[in-house]
Scaffold this motif. Structure first.
Motif, PDB file in Angstrom:
ATOM      1  N   LEU A  13       2.178  16.096  -7.642  1.00  0.00           N
ATOM      2  CA  LEU A  13       3.501  16.227  -7.039  1.00  0.00           C
ATOM      3  C   LEU A  13       3.728  17.690  -6.704  1.00  0.00           C
ATOM      4  N   THR A  14       4.574  17.925  -5.731  1.00  0.00           N
ATOM      5  CA  THR A  14       5.034  19.275  -5.452  1.00  0.00           C
ATOM      6  C   THR A  14       6.559  19.249  -5.531  1.00  0.00           C
ATOM      7  N   PHE A  15       7.122  20.371  -5.910  1.00  0.00           N
ATOM      8  CA  PHE A  15       8.554  20.438  -6.167  1.00  0.00           C
ATOM      9  C   PHE A  15       9.213  21.522  -5.335  1.00  0.00           C
ATOM     10  N   GLN A  16      10.480  21.285  -5.014  1.00  0.00           N
ATOM     11  CA  GLN A  16      11.325  22.276  -4.370  1.00  0.00           C
ATOM     12  C   GLN A  16      12.650  22.257  -5.111  1.00  0.00           C
ATOM     13  N   HIS A  17      13.050  23.385  -5.646  1.00  0.00           N
ATOM     14  CA  HIS A  17      14.293  23.483  -6.422  1.00  0.00           C
ATOM     15  C   HIS A  17      14.308  22.456  -7.553  1.00  0.00           C
ATOM     16  N   ALA A  18      13.204  22.343  -8.267  1.00  0.00           N
ATOM     17  CA  ALA A  18      13.039  21.459  -9.429  1.00  0.00           C
ATOM     18  C   ALA A  18      13.102  19.963  -9.089  1.00  0.00           C
ATOM     19  N   GLU A  19      13.094  19.619  -7.819  1.00  0.00           N
ATOM     20  CA  GLU A  19      13.099  18.222  -7.398  1.00  0.00           C
ATOM     21  C   GLU A  19      11.760  17.886  -6.745  1.00  0.00           C
ATOM     22  N   PRO A  20      11.180  16.717  -7.060  1.00  0.00           N
ATOM     23  CA  PRO A  20       9.928  16.351  -6.393  1.00  0.00           C
ATOM     24  C   PRO A  20      10.160  16.192  -4.890  1.00  0.00           C
ATOM     25  N   CYS A  21       9.259  16.788  -4.105  1.00  0.00           N
ATOM     26  CA  CYS A  21       9.414  16.711  -2.653  1.00  0.00           C
ATOM     27  C   CYS A  21       8.138  16.260  -1.950  1.00  0.00           C
ATOM     28  N   GLY A  22       7.090  15.995  -2.719  1.00  0.00           N
ATOM     29  CA  GLY A  22       5.858  15.531  -2.108  1.00  0.00           C
ATOM     30  C   GLY A  22       4.908  14.973  -3.140  1.00  0.00           C
ATOM     31  N   LEU A  23       3.970  14.153  -2.667  1.00  0.00           N
ATOM     32  CA  LEU A  23       2.995  13.541  -3.563  1.00  0.00           C
ATOM     33  C   LEU A  23       1.692  13.304  -2.836  1.00  0.00           C
ATOM     34  N   VAL A  24       0.623  13.229  -3.627  1.00  0.00           N
ATOM     35  CA  VAL A  24      -0.690  12.841  -3.128  1.00  0.00           C
ATOM     36  C   VAL A  24      -1.460  12.217  -4.286  1.00  0.00           C
ATOM     37  N   TRP A  25      -2.226  11.190  -3.989  1.00  0.00           N
ATOM     38  CA  TRP A  25      -3.095  10.539  -4.968  1.00  0.00           C
ATOM     39  C   TRP A  25      -4.532  10.781  -4.536  1.00  0.00           C
ATOM     40  N   CYS A  26      -5.419  10.942  -5.498  1.00  0.00           N
ATOM     41  CA  CYS A  26      -6.847  11.148  -5.229  1.00  0.00           C
ATOM     42  C   CYS A  26      -7.633  10.271  -6.193  1.00  0.00           C
ATOM     43  N   ARG A  27      -8.811   9.838  -5.755  1.00  0.00           N
ATOM     44  CA  ARG A  27      -9.686   9.111  -6.661  1.00  0.00           C
ATOM     45  C   ARG A  27     -11.129   9.231  -6.194  1.00  0.00           C
ATOM     46  N   SER A  28     -12.011   9.263  -7.170  1.00  0.00           N
ATOM     47  CA  SER A  28     -13.436   9.220  -6.876  1.00  0.00           C
ATOM     48  C   SER A  28     -13.796   7.788  -6.554  1.00  0.00           C
ATOM     49  N   LEU A  29     -14.704   7.634  -5.624  1.00  0.00           N
ATOM     50  CA  LEU A  29     -15.154   6.302  -5.259  1.00  0.00           C
ATOM     51  C   LEU A  29     -16.332   5.914  -6.142  1.00  0.00           C
ATOM     52  N   GLU A  30     -16.181   4.832  -6.867  1.00  0.00           N
ATOM     53  CA  GLU A  30     -17.245   4.384  -7.773  1.00  0.00           C
ATOM     54  C   GLU A  30     -18.544   4.129  -7.015  1.00  0.00           C
ATOM     55  N   ALA A  31     -18.433   3.535  -5.835  1.00  0.00           N
ATOM     56  CA  ALA A  31     -19.627   3.223  -5.045  1.00  0.00           C
ATOM     57  C   ALA A  31     -20.257   4.469  -4.428  1.00  0.00           C
ATOM     58  N   GLU A  32     -19.449   5.542  -4.264  1.00  0.00           N
ATOM     59  CA  GLU A  32     -19.938   6.793  -3.683  1.00  0.00           C
ATOM     60  C   GLU A  32     -19.412   7.956  -4.526  1.00  0.00           C
ATOM     61  N   PRO A  33     -20.077   8.288  -5.628  1.00  0.00           N
ATOM     62  CA  PRO A  33     -19.560   9.322  -6.538  1.00  0.00           C
ATOM     63  C   PRO A  33     -19.352  10.697  -5.902  1.00  0.00           C
ATOM     64  N   ALA A  34     -20.037  10.987  -4.811  1.00  0.00           N
ATOM     65  CA  ALA A  34     -19.888  12.290  -4.161  1.00  0.00           C
ATOM     66  C   ALA A  34     -18.667  12.351  -3.245  1.00  0.00           C
ATOM     67  N   VAL A  35     -17.908  11.243  -3.175  1.00  0.00           N
ATOM     68  CA  VAL A  35     -16.757  11.162  -2.277  1.00  0.00           C
ATOM     69  C   VAL A  35     -15.467  11.007  -3.090  1.00  0.00           C
ATOM     70  N   VAL A  36     -14.461  11.794  -2.723  1.00  0.00           N
ATOM     71  CA  VAL A  36     -13.110  11.631  -3.264  1.00  0.00           C
ATOM     72  C   VAL A  36     -12.241  11.145  -2.123  1.00  0.00           C
ATOM     73  N   GLU A  37     -11.442  10.142  -2.407  1.00  0.00           N
ATOM     74  CA  GLU A  37     -10.505   9.597  -1.423  1.00  0.00           C
ATOM     75  C   GLU A  37      -9.115  10.156  -1.699  1.00  0.00           C
ATOM     76  N   VAL A  38      -8.462  10.641  -0.651  1.00  0.00           N
ATOM     77  CA  VAL A  38      -7.083  11.124  -0.718  1.00  0.00           C
ATOM     78  C   VAL A  38      -6.219  10.066  -0.048  1.00  0.00           C
ATOM     79  N   PHE A  39      -5.147   9.656  -0.706  1.00  0.00           N
ATOM     80  CA  PHE A  39      -4.288   8.629  -0.137  1.00  0.00           C
ATOM     81  C   PHE A  39      -2.847   8.808  -0.602  1.00  0.00           C
ATOM     82  N   GLN A  40      -1.972   8.138   0.047  1.00  0.00           N
ATOM     83  CA  GLN A  40      -0.534   8.152  -0.233  1.00  0.00           C
ATOM     84  C   GLN A  40       0.063   9.558  -0.217  1.00  0.00           C
ATOM     85  N   MET A  41      -0.377  10.382   0.705  1.00  0.00           N
ATOM     86  CA  MET A  41       0.196  11.721   0.808  1.00  0.00           C
ATOM     87  C   MET A  41       1.481  11.654   1.620  1.00  0.00           C
ATOM     88  N   TRP A  42       2.522  12.312   1.099  1.00  0.00           N
ATOM     89  CA  TRP A  42       3.824  12.292   1.755  1.00  0.00           C
ATOM     90  C   TRP A  42       4.613  13.519   1.326  1.00  0.00           C
TER      91      TRP A  42
END
Length: 156
Positions: A42-71
């Motif tokens: 999460l990122t914050f502005q004036h102590a309030e959350p203002c953004g998010l991003v999720w990341c995960r390693s792909l089990e089938a491709e360990p050398a790849v990280v997927e970034v999703f739900q960024m806002w």
């Protein structure tokens, strides 16, 4: 909030996600908090959350990280919150030894598309429908971390 404000930025919908129970959401957040292969930031502005991003390693491709739900909240856009989230996601991927970061973005002349391109992400594969029933398309993009070695910033 992200799904209501920017419905065309996500493959899911508010209506679909609103059907999840509180227990389901708590389990999802708990699992990422204790995971060794996924992380949410999460990122914050004036102590309030203002953004998010999720990341995960792909089990089938360990050398790849997927970034999703960024806002980023519209009132915080243009102030560097998206870049800060992307930098944090890239650093997490690098700390895991990932070679590539992959994401999907709605095809449009948007701040998100510009952010990813400016930071070295390139189109991979063909566009796909954003979700069933949508006239929009999504483009998969990838950042090759091996090309970044020796740099201090996401853009090269």
């Amino acid at each position: 909030r992200a799904l209501r404000e920017s419905p065309d930025a996500f493959s899911s919908t508010y209506e679909r996600e609103a059907t999840r129970s509180d227990d389901d959401w708590e389990a999802r957040v708990s699992s990422v908090a204790t995971s060794t292969s996924a992380q949410a930031f999460l990122t914050f502005q004036h102590a309030e959350p203002c953004g998010l991003v999720w990341c995960r390693s792909l089990e089938a491709e360990p050398a790849v990280v997927e970034v999703f739900q960024m806002w980023v909240d519209p009132v915080s856009r243009g102030a560097g919150a998206g870049r800060a989230l992307l930098v944090r996601a890239i650093a997490w991927a690098e700390s895991r030894g990932a070679q590539r970061i992959r994401l999907g973005v709605t095809i449009a002349d948007s701040p998100a598309m510009r952010l990813y391109r400016t930071n070295g992400f390139c189109d991979i594969g063909l566009p796909e429908p954003l979700r069933q029933g949508s006239s929009l398309s999504s483009q998969s993009m990838e950042l090759n971390l091996g090309l970044r070695s020796g740099t201090d910033s996401p853009a090269r």
